[in-house]
Design a protein around this motif. Structure first.
Motif, mmCIF file in Angstrom:
data_model
loop_
_atom_site.group_PDB
_atom_site.id
_atom_site.type_symbol
_atom_site.label_atom_id
_atom_site.label_comp_id
_atom_site.label_asym_id
_atom_site.label_seq_id
_atom_site.Cartn_x
_atom_site.Cartn_y
_atom_site.Cartn_z
ATOM 1 N N LEU A 134 17.599 -28.856 16.876
ATOM 2 C CA LEU A 134 17.738 -30.118 16.153
ATOM 3 C C LEU A 134 18.851 -30.970 16.747
ATOM 4 C CD1 LEU A 134 17.329 -29.032 12.416
ATOM 5 C CD2 LEU A 134 15.909 -30.678 13.632
ATOM 6 N N ASP A 135 19.971 -30.331 17.033
ATOM 7 C CA ASP A 135 21.130 -31.038 17.573
ATOM 8 C C ASP A 135 20.815 -31.633 18.940
ATOM 9 O OD1 ASP A 135 23.774 -31.937 17.607
ATOM 10 O OD2 ASP A 135 24.446 -30.200 18.737
ATOM 11 N N SER A 136 20.207 -30.829 19.810
ATOM 12 C CA SER A 136 19.894 -31.304 21.168
ATOM 13 C C SER A 136 18.793 -32.364 21.147
ATOM 14 C CB SER A 136 19.460 -30.131 22.050
ATOM 15 O OG SER A 136 20.513 -29.218 22.214
ATOM 16 N N ALA A 137 17.773 -32.150 20.299
ATOM 17 C CA ALA A 137 16.669 -33.116 20.230
ATOM 18 C C ALA A 137 17.141 -34.461 19.698
ATOM 19 C CB ALA A 137 15.549 -32.563 19.348
ATOM 20 N N ALA A 138 18.131 -34.441 18.802
ATOM 21 C CA ALA A 138 18.625 -35.689 18.207
ATOM 22 C C ALA A 138 19.510 -36.463 19.175
ATOM 23 C CB ALA A 138 19.388 -35.387 16.920
ATOM 24 N N SER A 139 20.405 -35.761 19.874
ATOM 25 C CA SER A 139 21.386 -36.451 20.715
ATOM 26 C C SER A 139 21.012 -36.504 22.186
ATOM 27 C CB SER A 139 22.751 -35.751 20.581
ATOM 28 O OG SER A 139 22.681 -34.430 21.081
ATOM 29 N N GLY A 140 20.162 -35.573 22.634
ATOM 30 C CA GLY A 140 19.844 -35.505 24.066
ATOM 31 C C GLY A 140 20.937 -34.832 24.877
ATOM 32 N N TRP A 141 21.937 -34.256 24.207
ATOM 33 C CA TRP A 141 23.046 -33.561 24.872
ATOM 34 C C TRP A 141 23.285 -32.219 24.208
ATOM 35 C CZ3 TRP A 141 26.135 -35.069 29.065
ATOM 36 C CH2 TRP A 141 25.811 -36.325 29.599
ATOM 37 N N ASN A 142 23.725 -31.266 24.990
ATOM 38 C CA ASN A 142 24.087 -29.952 24.476
ATOM 39 C C ASN A 142 25.586 -29.746 24.692
ATOM 40 O OD1 ASN A 142 23.965 -27.179 23.646
ATOM 41 N ND2 ASN A 142 23.911 -26.582 25.798
ATOM 42 N N THR A 143 26.306 -29.409 23.641
ATOM 43 C CA THR A 143 27.751 -29.187 23.717
ATOM 44 C C THR A 143 28.064 -27.740 23.390
ATOM 45 O OG1 THR A 143 28.165 -31.474 23.037
ATOM 46 C CG2 THR A 143 30.003 -29.932 22.869
ATOM 47 N N VAL A 144 28.824 -27.102 24.285
ATOM 48 C CA VAL A 144 29.232 -25.705 24.096
ATOM 49 C C VAL A 144 30.746 -25.669 23.945
ATOM 50 C CG1 VAL A 144 29.196 -23.386 25.073
ATOM 51 C CG2 VAL A 144 27.291 -24.930 25.502
ATOM 52 N N GLU A 145 31.227 -25.057 22.867
ATOM 53 C CA GLU A 145 32.669 -24.948 22.633
ATOM 54 C C GLU A 145 33.023 -23.480 22.458
ATOM 55 O OE1 GLU A 145 34.789 -27.665 20.534
ATOM 56 O OE2 GLU A 145 33.363 -29.312 20.679
ATOM 57 N N ARG A 146 33.856 -22.973 23.371
ATOM 58 C CA ARG A 146 34.298 -21.578 23.331
ATOM 59 C C ARG A 146 35.773 -21.505 23.697
ATOM 60 N NH1 ARG A 146 29.808 -21.500 21.784
ATOM 61 N NH2 ARG A 146 28.028 -20.156 22.327
ATOM 62 N N GLU A 147 36.556 -20.757 22.906
ATOM 63 C CA GLU A 147 37.961 -20.479 23.232
ATOM 64 C C GLU A 147 38.757 -21.747 23.567
ATOM 65 O OE1 GLU A 147 39.037 -17.469 22.854
ATOM 66 O OE2 GLU A 147 37.095 -16.496 22.611
ATOM 67 N N GLY A 148 38.510 -22.820 22.828
ATOM 68 C CA GLY A 148 39.249 -24.056 23.056
ATOM 69 C C GLY A 148 38.773 -24.875 24.228
ATOM 70 N N ILE A 149 37.665 -24.459 24.871
ATOM 71 C CA ILE A 149 37.101 -25.206 26.010
ATOM 72 C C ILE A 149 35.781 -25.825 25.573
ATOM 73 C CG2 ILE A 149 36.278 -25.054 28.398
ATOM 74 C CD1 ILE A 149 38.008 -22.553 28.714
#
Length: 412
Positions: free
Chosen positions: A227-242
Motif C-alpha cells: 500500500l505504501d509503495s503503490a501510493a507514493s511510488g517510493w520505498n523507504t527502509v529505516e534500520r538502526e538510524g539509517i
C-alpha cells in the motif's frame, strides 16, 4: 590448561616441527587479501575489503543471465491461451499504459490465472536502464532514478545506458519484510562508513511488474508495505538510524480465488482494473484447452515455435500502441459522461474516472486508432469500476452488470 598452552606456545619444539612438516608436505600458494582492522564495542576484528572489477562483473552478469535464460522452464505462449478474453485484455492494457495501476484477477481455481500472467513475460517490451543499477533507473527521467544515479547526474557524470526487457517479479506469500523492502548492510556501514543497501523485491520490480499469486492470502504487514509503495511510488527502509529511499513504481498484478477470502478494501482500490474469470462451460472449448496443454507438456519448445508468428505479431501491436498512446484523444463530452456514470454509481474518489479514461485510450491505441469511441469505454468501464462500488450484501446482481446498465443509461 596451563600445560596445554605451554605445549603449543610459539617457542614449542613440537609446534615448530609440525609447521616444518606441513610446509614441506603441502606447499601452498598464498594470496594476499587486503583487509582493515576495526574496533566495534571493544572487539577488534579484521574485515576483508571487497575488490570490485566492473568489467569482469558485467561480463559475469551477462553470462549468468544467458545461462539462467537457457535453463528457465518454458513459458506457455500468451497467444495460445483459449478464452479468458477479459483477463487478457486487462493485462495488455496495463502493459501499454503502466499508469493504469495494475489488475486484480479473481476467479475459480484452475482457470489459468497464474499461467496467463506469467505468459505475459514474452510480450513485455524493452526499456532503457542505467547499466549496473539495481533499481532499473531511467537514464532520462529523474523521477525514476535511484539515489546514486541522481547524485551522479547532478555531478555531471555521463551515465552508461542499455536496453533490457521489462521484468516480472513474483512476490511469494511467505516472504519476509526485509526480502521485500530490502535491508541495510550494517557491517558495511560500520566498516566503510557508507549507506550500503541490499535491494529487495520492490527494487527489482521498479519499472516492471510485481505479481502476487493468491494475493487475498497475503500477510497484513506485507499488504501495508505494498500500500505504501503503490501510493507514493517510493520505498523507504529505516534500520538502526539509517534511512534509504528508492523508486518503486511497478504494475501490480494480483490473482486469487474469492472463496478463499476477501481482499482488504484499501489494497483492492489500488488495483486499476478488476477482471473476473470463470470456468469455461463449453465442452468443445474445454477439450481444446486440454489438448493444447497436452501438446505443450509433450514438446514445450515445438509448441512455442508453432505460436511464434502470433506472438511476434502481438509484440509489434503492443509496441505500436505504446508509441502512439500519447497522441490518442478523448472528446470532452465522453469524459463528462464517464464522470457522470461514476457519480451516479456513488464511486468514492476520482480514481475510477482517471483509470477509465486511461484504459479507454490504451484500448484505442491497441486497436490502432487515435481517438476514443463509446465502444472503447463500454469495453473497459466494468473492469475499472466493478471493484469500486459499495457492496450491498442483499444485492444478487453482479457489480459489472450494474456498471454496464448505468453506462447505457448515460450514453444513450
Amino acid at each position: 590448561m596451563a600445560g596445554l598452552s605451554a605445549q603449543y606456545s610459539a617457542s614449542s619444539p613440537l609446534l615448530t616441527s609440525k609447521v616444518r612438516s606441513f610446509r614441506s608436505s603441502a606447499p601452498l600458494s598464498i594470496v594476499s587479501i587486503p583487509s582493515r582492522r576495526i574496533s566495534h564495542k571493544g572487539i577488534r576484528i579484521r574485515v576483508p575489503l571487497r575488490v570490485s572489477n566492473v568489467a569482469a562483473t558485467e561480463i559475469a552478469t551477462e553470462e549468468a543471465k544467458k545461462k539462467a535464460k537457457e535453463s528457465q522452464r518454458p513459458v506457455y505462449p500468451f497467444a495460445a491461451i483459449v478464452g479468458q478474453d477479459e483477463m487478457k485484455l486487462c493485462l495488455l492494457l496495463n502493459v501499454i499504459d503502466p499508469k493504469i495501476g495494475g489488475v486484480m484477477i479473481m476467479g475459480d481455481r484452475g482457470t489459468g490465472k497464474s499461467t496467463t500472467v506469467r505468459s505475459l513475460v514474452d510480450l513485455l517490451p524493452e526499456i532503457k536502464v542505467v547499466v549496473g543499477d539495481p533499481f532499473n533507473s531511467d537514464p532520462e527521467d529523474p523521477e525514476s532514478m535511484g539515489p546514486e544515479v541522481r547524485d551522479r547526474v547532478a555531478m555531471g557524470e555521463s551515465i552508461p545506458a542499455s536496453t533490457t526487457k521489462i521484468t516480472m517479479v513474483d512476490l511469494p506469500l511467505g516472504a519476509t519484510e526485509d526480502r521485500v523492502c530490502g535491508t541495510i548492510d550494517i557491517e558495511k556501514a560500520l566498516t566503510e562508513g557508507v549507506k550500503a543497501f541490499e535491494p529487495g523485491l520492490l527494487a527489482k520490480a521498479n519499472r516492471g511488474i510485481l505479481y502476487v499469486d493468491e494475493v487475498n492470502l497475503l500477510d497484513d504487514h506485507l499488504v501495508d508495505v505494498l500500500l505504501d509503495s503503490a501510493a507514493s511510488g517510493w520505498n523507504t527502509v529505516e534500520r538502526e538510524g539509517i534511512s534509504i529511499s528508492h523508486p518503486a513504481r511497478f504494475i501490480l498484478i494480483g490473482s486469487g480465488n474469492p472463496e478463499e477470502g476477501e481482499l482488504r478494501p484499501q489494497l483492492l482500490d489500488r488495483f486499476g482494473m478488476h477482471a473476473q474469470v470463470g470456468t469455461v462451460r463449453d465442452a468443445e472449448l474445454r477439450v481444446k484447452i486440454v489438448e493444447e496443454r497436452a501438446r505443450f507438456d509433450k514438446d514445450p519448445k515445438g509448441f512455442r515455435e508453432s505460436y511464434k508468428a502470433e506472438q511476434e505479431k502481438l509484440q509489434q501491436q503492443i509496441g505500436a500502441a505504446r508509441s502512439s498512446l500519447s497522441s490518442v484523444q478523448i472528446d470532452h463530452d465522453l469524459r463528462v459522461k464517464i464522470s457522470k456514470v461514476c457519480a451516479e454509481l456513488n464511486v468514492d474518489g476520482l480514481r475510477g474516472d482517471i483509470v477509465t479514461n486511461r484504459a479507454a485510450k490504451a484500448l484505442a491505441a491497441l486497436k490502432g486508432r487515435d481517438k476514443v469511441i463509446a465502444e472503447d469505454i463500454a469495453t473497459v468501464i466494468p473492469n475499472c469500476l466493478r471493484h469500486r462500488l459499495r457492496k450491498d450484501p442483499l444485492e444478487s446482481i453482479d457489480s459489472g452488470v450494474l456498471v454496464i446498465e448505468k453506462f447505457y443509461e448515460v450514453f444513450s
